[in-house]
Scaffold this motif. Structure first.
Motif, short mmCIF file in Angstrom:
data_model
loop_
_atom_site.label_atom_id
_atom_site.label_comp_id
_atom_site.label_asym_id
_atom_site.label_seq_id
_atom_site.Cartn_x
_atom_site.Cartn_y
_atom_site.Cartn_z
N ASN A 123 1.96 11.66 5.50
CA ASN A 123 1.33 12.39 4.31
C ASN A 123 1.67 11.86 2.84
OD1 ASN A 123 4.14 12.50 4.89
ND2 ASN A 123 4.13 14.68 4.34
N TRP A 124 1.63 10.62 2.67
CA TRP A 124 1.89 9.90 1.37
C TRP A 124 0.64 9.13 1.10
CZ3 TRP A 124 6.43 9.38 -1.87
CH2 TRP A 124 7.47 10.37 -1.26
N ASN A 125 0.34 9.04 -0.27
CA ASN A 125 -0.91 8.42 -0.84
C ASN A 125 -0.20 7.72 -1.96
OD1 ASN A 125 -2.59 9.73 0.88
ND2 ASN A 125 -2.94 11.42 -0.49
N LEU A 126 -1.26 6.62 -2.36
CA LEU A 126 -0.82 5.45 -3.41
C LEU A 126 -1.89 5.76 -4.38
CD1 LEU A 126 0.63 3.17 -4.77
CD2 LEU A 126 -0.77 1.58 -3.38
N ILE A 127 -1.36 6.06 -5.57
CA ILE A 127 -2.47 6.10 -6.72
C ILE A 127 -1.99 4.96 -7.77
CG2 ILE A 127 -2.99 7.57 -8.68
CD1 ILE A 127 -1.92 9.93 -6.69
N ILE A 128 -3.12 4.22 -8.04
CA ILE A 128 -2.94 3.05 -9.12
C ILE A 128 -3.79 3.26 -10.39
CG2 ILE A 128 -2.77 0.60 -9.29
CD1 ILE A 128 -2.95 0.02 -6.35
N MET A 129 -3.25 3.72 -11.24
CA MET A 129 -3.76 3.89 -12.52
C MET A 129 -4.15 2.64 -13.42
SD MET A 129 -3.49 7.10 -12.17
CE MET A 129 -4.05 7.89 -14.12
N GLY A 130 -5.20 2.77 -13.93
CA GLY A 130 -5.49 1.41 -14.86
C GLY A 130 -6.95 1.13 -14.53
N ASP A 131 -7.21 -0.30 -15.06
CA ASP A 131 -8.44 -0.57 -14.88
C ASP A 131 -8.51 -2.28 -15.18
OD1 ASP A 131 -11.09 -0.93 -13.96
OD2 ASP A 131 -11.95 0.67 -15.61
N GLY A 132 -9.49 -3.04 -14.90
CA GLY A 132 -9.39 -4.30 -15.32
C GLY A 132 -10.63 -5.31 -14.14
N ASN A 161 -11.62 -2.39 3.41
CA ASN A 161 -11.38 -3.18 4.47
C ASN A 161 -10.19 -2.63 5.33
OD1 ASN A 161 -13.42 -4.56 3.85
ND2 ASN A 161 -12.00 -6.29 3.08
N ASN A 162 -9.20 -1.99 4.83
CA ASN A 162 -8.05 -1.42 5.58
C ASN A 162 -8.18 0.01 5.86
OD1 ASN A 162 -5.77 -3.35 5.80
ND2 ASN A 162 -6.20 -3.68 3.39
N PHE A 163 -9.46 0.62 5.55
CA PHE A 163 -9.78 1.75 6.00
C PHE A 163 -8.93 3.04 5.23
CE2 PHE A 163 -11.02 -0.74 9.24
CZ PHE A 163 -12.26 -0.42 9.45
N LEU A 164 -8.45 2.91 3.93
CA LEU A 164 -7.57 3.82 3.18
C LEU A 164 -7.98 4.30 2.03
CD1 LEU A 164 -4.37 1.29 3.43
CD2 LEU A 164 -4.78 3.47 4.48
N ASP A 165 -9.58 4.64 2.04
CA ASP A 165 -10.24 5.08 0.91
C ASP A 165 -9.69 6.51 0.82
OD1 ASP A 165 -12.49 3.62 2.58
OD2 ASP A 165 -13.05 3.38 0.67
N ASN A 166 -9.10 7.09 1.67
CA ASN A 166 -8.49 8.61 1.56
C ASN A 166 -7.19 8.57 1.16
OD1 ASN A 166 -7.84 7.71 4.19
ND2 ASN A 166 -8.24 9.88 5.21
N ARG A 167 -6.42 7.37 1.09
CA ARG A 167 -5.04 7.35 1.00
C ARG A 167 -4.83 6.47 -0.13
NH1 ARG A 167 -2.09 7.66 5.93
NH2 ARG A 167 -0.31 7.59 4.53
N ILE A 168 -5.57 5.62 -0.90
CA ILE A 168 -5.39 4.99 -1.79
C ILE A 168 -6.23 5.28 -3.09
CG2 ILE A 168 -4.93 2.64 -3.22
CD1 ILE A 168 -3.94 1.69 -0.44
N PHE A 169 -5.80 5.60 -4.23
CA PHE A 169 -6.80 5.94 -5.23
C PHE A 169 -6.73 5.05 -6.47
CE2 PHE A 169 -5.97 9.62 -2.43
CZ PHE A 169 -7.17 10.18 -2.20
N LEU A 170 -7.92 4.92 -6.95
CA LEU A 170 -7.94 4.21 -8.54
C LEU A 170 -8.76 4.81 -9.36
CD1 LEU A 170 -9.15 0.79 -6.77
CD2 LEU A 170 -6.85 1.51 -7.14
N PRO A 171 -8.10 6.00 -10.19
CA PRO A 171 -8.65 6.73 -10.77
C PRO A 171 -9.07 6.25 -12.19
CG PRO A 171 -6.49 7.58 -10.55
CD PRO A 171 -6.61 6.36 -9.76
#
Length: 176
Positions: A43-52, A64-74
């Motif tokens: 029940n933990w997710n990773l959110i990485i804010m920014g762009d580049g 590739n790690n099947f983490l589209d629902n756990r790691i977010f790049l808003p």
């Protein structure tokens, strides 16, 4: 404006990172570390804010790690305080830094923090094991993984770091 409700799901806790998407910020390491954590903790997710320039690389790693629902790049947001206020842990994975304002911002929001102990910056702000964890540059992935697991699993430690981290504001106030 990115709606945080689309990222911060009910019954989940969130690890937040903020910065430019380039090699310096160490987000590739962070994604690799979190991919191992995601296998162990639900029940933990990773959110990485920014762009580049590394955005597509990170998106590919996540897919590739099947983490589209756990790691977010808003991306970049105008309401970054909302994200600090909704996060449970802040991480700084940089390979090198000047003075990491995002670390100071996160701590001013009372977030428990983990940071690489890169050459300048983080050790001026974090007192290891008091108001956060400093990760040795020699063994980043192993040490970061273990300290992050510890912080995820220990609610009392998160509270203690949170209570201590907010005190950092006193050292960087206008008066000081």
């Amino acid at each position: 404006k990115v709606e945080k409700k689309n990222i911060f799901k009910k019954n989940t806790k969130n690890i937040l990172a903020v910065g430019r998407f380039d090699e310096q910020k160490g987000f590739a390491n962070l994604i690799n570390i979190f991919s191992k954590i995601a296998k162990k903790i639900e029940n933990w997710n990773l959110i990485i804010m920014g762009d580049g320039i590394e955005r597509n690389k990170y998106k590919k790693m996540i897919k590739n790690n099947f983490l589209d629902n756990r790691i977010f790049l808003p991306g970049r947001v105008g309401n970054i305080s909302d994200f600090y206020n909704s996060a449970d842990i802040f991480v700084l994975s940089s390979l090198y830094e000047g003075f990491p304002n995002v670390l100071l911002e996160a701590m001013s929001h009372g977030l428990p923090v983990i940071s690489t102990n890169c050459k300048t910056g983080p050790s001026d702000i974090i007192t290891d094991n008091i108001n956060g964890f400093l990760i040795s540059m020699e063994n980043i992935e192993y040490e970061f993984y273990n300290k992050l697991i510890l912080l995820i699993e220990d609610n009392e430690l998160r509270k203690r770091f949170s209570n201590e981290s907010i005190k950092v504001i006193d050292n960087y106030s206008v008066e000081t």
